[in-house]
Design an enzyme around this catalytic site. Structure first.
Site, PDB file in Angstrom:
ATOM      1  N   TYR A  76      -1.532  -9.643   6.211  1.00 39.31           N
ATOM      2  CA  TYR A  76      -1.185  -8.262   6.554  1.00 39.31           C
ATOM      3  C   TYR A  76      -2.348  -7.662   7.336  1.00 39.31           C
ATOM      4  O   TYR A  76      -3.396  -7.364   6.770  1.00 39.31           O
ATOM      5  CB  TYR A  76      -0.890  -7.473   5.281  1.00 39.31           C
ATOM      6  CG  TYR A  76      -0.523  -6.011   5.477  1.00 39.31           C
ATOM      7  CD1 TYR A  76      -0.157  -5.501   6.718  1.00 39.31           C
ATOM      8  CD2 TYR A  76      -0.523  -5.147   4.387  1.00 39.31           C
ATOM      9  CE1 TYR A  76       0.181  -4.172   6.877  1.00 39.31           C
ATOM     10  CE2 TYR A  76      -0.179  -3.809   4.537  1.00 39.31           C
ATOM     11  CZ  TYR A  76       0.163  -3.322   5.778  1.00 39.31           C
ATOM     12  OH  TYR A  76       0.491  -2.003   5.935  1.00 39.31           O
ATOM     13  N   TYR A 124     -13.036  -2.026   4.216  1.00 41.28           N
ATOM     14  CA  TYR A 124     -14.379  -1.464   4.042  1.00 41.28           C
ATOM     15  C   TYR A 124     -15.498  -2.453   4.349  1.00 41.28           C
ATOM     16  O   TYR A 124     -16.445  -2.129   5.059  1.00 41.28           O
ATOM     17  CB  TYR A 124     -14.587  -0.879   2.630  1.00 41.28           C
ATOM     18  CG  TYR A 124     -15.894  -0.133   2.502  1.00 41.28           C
ATOM     19  CD1 TYR A 124     -16.015   1.168   2.980  1.00 41.28           C
ATOM     20  CD2 TYR A 124     -17.025  -0.735   1.949  1.00 41.28           C
ATOM     21  CE1 TYR A 124     -17.221   1.845   2.909  1.00 41.28           C
ATOM     22  CE2 TYR A 124     -18.233  -0.074   1.878  1.00 41.28           C
ATOM     23  CZ  TYR A 124     -18.332   1.222   2.358  1.00 41.28           C
ATOM     24  OH  TYR A 124     -19.520   1.883   2.290  1.00 41.28           O
ATOM     25  N   ILE A 154       8.517  -5.153   7.800  1.00 41.21           N
ATOM     26  CA  ILE A 154       8.312  -4.595   6.466  1.00 41.21           C
ATOM     27  C   ILE A 154       8.049  -3.119   6.685  1.00 41.21           C
ATOM     28  O   ILE A 154       7.033  -2.733   7.260  1.00 41.21           O
ATOM     29  CB  ILE A 154       7.162  -5.291   5.719  1.00 41.21           C
ATOM     30  CG1 ILE A 154       7.550  -6.750   5.435  1.00 41.21           C
ATOM     31  CG2 ILE A 154       6.848  -4.561   4.408  1.00 41.21           C
ATOM     32  CD1 ILE A 154       6.441  -7.579   4.808  1.00 41.21           C
ATOM     33  N   LYS A 158       2.481  -9.851   8.503  1.00 36.78           N
ATOM     34  CA  LYS A 158       2.930  -8.501   8.809  1.00 36.78           C
ATOM     35  C   LYS A 158       1.885  -7.929   9.763  1.00 36.78           C
ATOM     36  O   LYS A 158       0.752  -7.655   9.379  1.00 36.78           O
ATOM     37  CB  LYS A 158       3.033  -7.654   7.541  1.00 36.78           C
ATOM     38  CG  LYS A 158       3.417  -6.199   7.799  1.00 36.78           C
ATOM     39  CD  LYS A 158       3.403  -5.388   6.503  1.00 36.78           C
ATOM     40  CE  LYS A 158       3.731  -3.924   6.779  1.00 36.78           C
ATOM     41  NZ  LYS A 158       3.669  -3.094   5.536  1.00 36.78           N
ATOM     42  N   ARG A 170      -6.083   1.024   8.606  1.00 40.04           N
ATOM     43  CA  ARG A 170      -6.449   1.276   7.209  1.00 40.04           C
ATOM     44  C   ARG A 170      -7.676   0.476   6.770  1.00 40.04           C
ATOM     45  O   ARG A 170      -8.455   0.938   5.939  1.00 40.04           O
ATOM     46  CB  ARG A 170      -5.276   0.942   6.282  1.00 40.04           C
ATOM     47  CG  ARG A 170      -4.161   1.979   6.305  1.00 40.04           C
ATOM     48  CD  ARG A 170      -3.050   1.589   5.337  1.00 40.04           C
ATOM     49  NE  ARG A 170      -2.032   2.625   5.243  1.00 40.04           N
ATOM     50  CZ  ARG A 170      -2.009   3.589   4.337  1.00 40.04           C
ATOM     51  NH1 ARG A 170      -2.968   3.680   3.438  1.00 40.04           N
ATOM     52  NH2 ARG A 170      -1.031   4.481   4.321  1.00 40.04           N
ATOM     53  N   THR A 227       0.821  -1.206   0.000  1.00 42.06           N
ATOM     54  CA  THR A 227       0.000   0.000   0.000  1.00 42.06           C
ATOM     55  C   THR A 227       0.857   1.260   0.000  1.00 42.06           C
ATOM     56  O   THR A 227       0.418   2.306  -0.479  1.00 42.06           O
ATOM     57  CB  THR A 227      -0.963  -0.001   1.206  1.00 42.06           C
ATOM     58  OG1 THR A 227      -0.247  -0.350   2.384  1.00 42.06           O
ATOM     59  CG2 THR A 227      -2.086  -0.994   1.004  1.00 42.06           C
ATOM     60  N   THR A 228       2.098   1.174   0.498  1.00 46.43           N
ATOM     61  CA  THR A 228       3.019   2.303   0.396  1.00 46.43           C
ATOM     62  C   THR A 228       3.328   2.626  -1.062  1.00 46.43           C
ATOM     63  O   THR A 228       3.698   3.755  -1.386  1.00 46.43           O
ATOM     64  CB  THR A 228       4.315   2.005   1.178  1.00 46.43           C
ATOM     65  OG1 THR A 228       3.978   1.794   2.552  1.00 46.43           O
ATOM     66  CG2 THR A 228       5.314   3.141   1.101  1.00 46.43           C
TER      67      THR A 228
END
Length: 294
Positions: free
Chosen positions: A138, A112, A209, A167, A143, A49-50
């Site tokens: 993850y 979501y 990470i 992660k 988020r 996502t980065t």
């Protein structure tokens, strides 16, 4: 060699550099890859996502994967990020994306939808059964809007053969400790919270990470290696100057923060795609001042 052994240490969740017209800046991406690897990071995560994956189209993602494999050329392992809140689509992607040179797939919890813990379990089970590469879970509730509880992580770890690690970015050391206590012996546990890495290393995590590893790869990965060697005095000495970096990286938005640092260092243009915007002028000036201090 299992995933826990392959991915011990620091992985950099690499940004996607853009040109002023918001096309992918592949020249800057190559430069950044070489900078990160040259400064000692153990592996690279592409399309996390980065990397602003929510705003990349499918062809851009495929081009970035192939370019990253080509430029890394086996120097370090590569993990590919493939996630989403449409399980069928994620299954299709892990089956069709070019993953032959990847060691694993990093897949974020569905966002979501706010699925139940059973829904999260079944989502990952479907992806793992379809994937040609091991899956790294993850958990990033800040988020996604839903925390994957330790019990769900451990159930996946023990019951689904192709789930190889997590992660954990829940900003919750207690949850991390529970996973570490009851994980299978070969199950990778890495942090996704740069500011918590040092204490989590003391708890037994295998590494991280990281976002900060884009801009401070040597200092950050040296800190992680010191922690893994249980030299916490040395790790603290390396980590203390980075505390201000962690704050600036995430005070407004990721990856706006890390792109602000990389811009000041001369690695990339300071360009992000909407709905993300670049750092406000006041914060960017603080980033500039920090970089000027060396």
């Amino acid at each position: 060699m299992n995933i826990r052994e392959q991915l011990k240490g620091t992985g950099a969740a690499i940004v996607t550099p853009f040109n002023q017209d918001e096309t992918v800046d592949f020249a800057a991406l190559e430069k950044l890859i070489n900078f990160i690897i040259g400064n000692g990071v153990e592996y690279i995560v592409t399309l996390g996502t980065t990397g602003e994956t929510p705003t990349l189209d499918k062809q851009e993602k495929l081009d970035i994967i192939n370019f990253t494999f080509e430029k890394i050329n086996g120097r370090v392992p590569v993990v590919v990020g493939i996630g989403g809140n449409n399980t069928r689509e994620v299954v299709e992607q892990v089956q069709s994306y070019p993953l032959d040179k990847a060691v694993a797939v990093l897949s974020a919890c569905p966002y979501y939808n706010k699925p139940s813990q059973e829904g999260i379990f079944q989502h990952y089970k479907a992806i793992a059964e379809a994937s040609p590469k091991p899956i790294i879970l993850y958990n990033v509730p800040g988020r996604t809007g839903r925390n994957m509880e330790a019990s769900t992580t451990l159930r996946l770890a023990h019951e689904v053969a192709n789930v190889a690690g997590i992660k954990e970015a829940g900003n919750n050391i207690s949850q991390c400790i529970q996973i570490l206590k009851d994980r299978p012996a070969d199950f990778l546990v890495v942090s996704g919270d740069d500011d918590l890495v040092l204490p989590e290393l003391a708890c037994g995590i295998d590494g991280v990470i990281s976002v900060a590893a884009n801009c401070y790869p040597k200092q950050f990965s040296d800190m992680v290696r010191a922690g893994l060697a249980s030299d916490f005095a040395a790790a603290k000495k390396l980590n203390d100057p980075l505390l201000e970096v962690y704050n600036l990286l995430f005070t407004e938005n990721n990856p706006a923060g890390v792109k602000g640092f990389l811009y000041e260092m001369g690695h990339i243009k300071n360009v992000v795609r909407l709905p993300v915007t670049s750092l406000s002028e006041g914060i960017q000036q603080k980033v500039k001042a920090y970089c000027a201090r060396g």
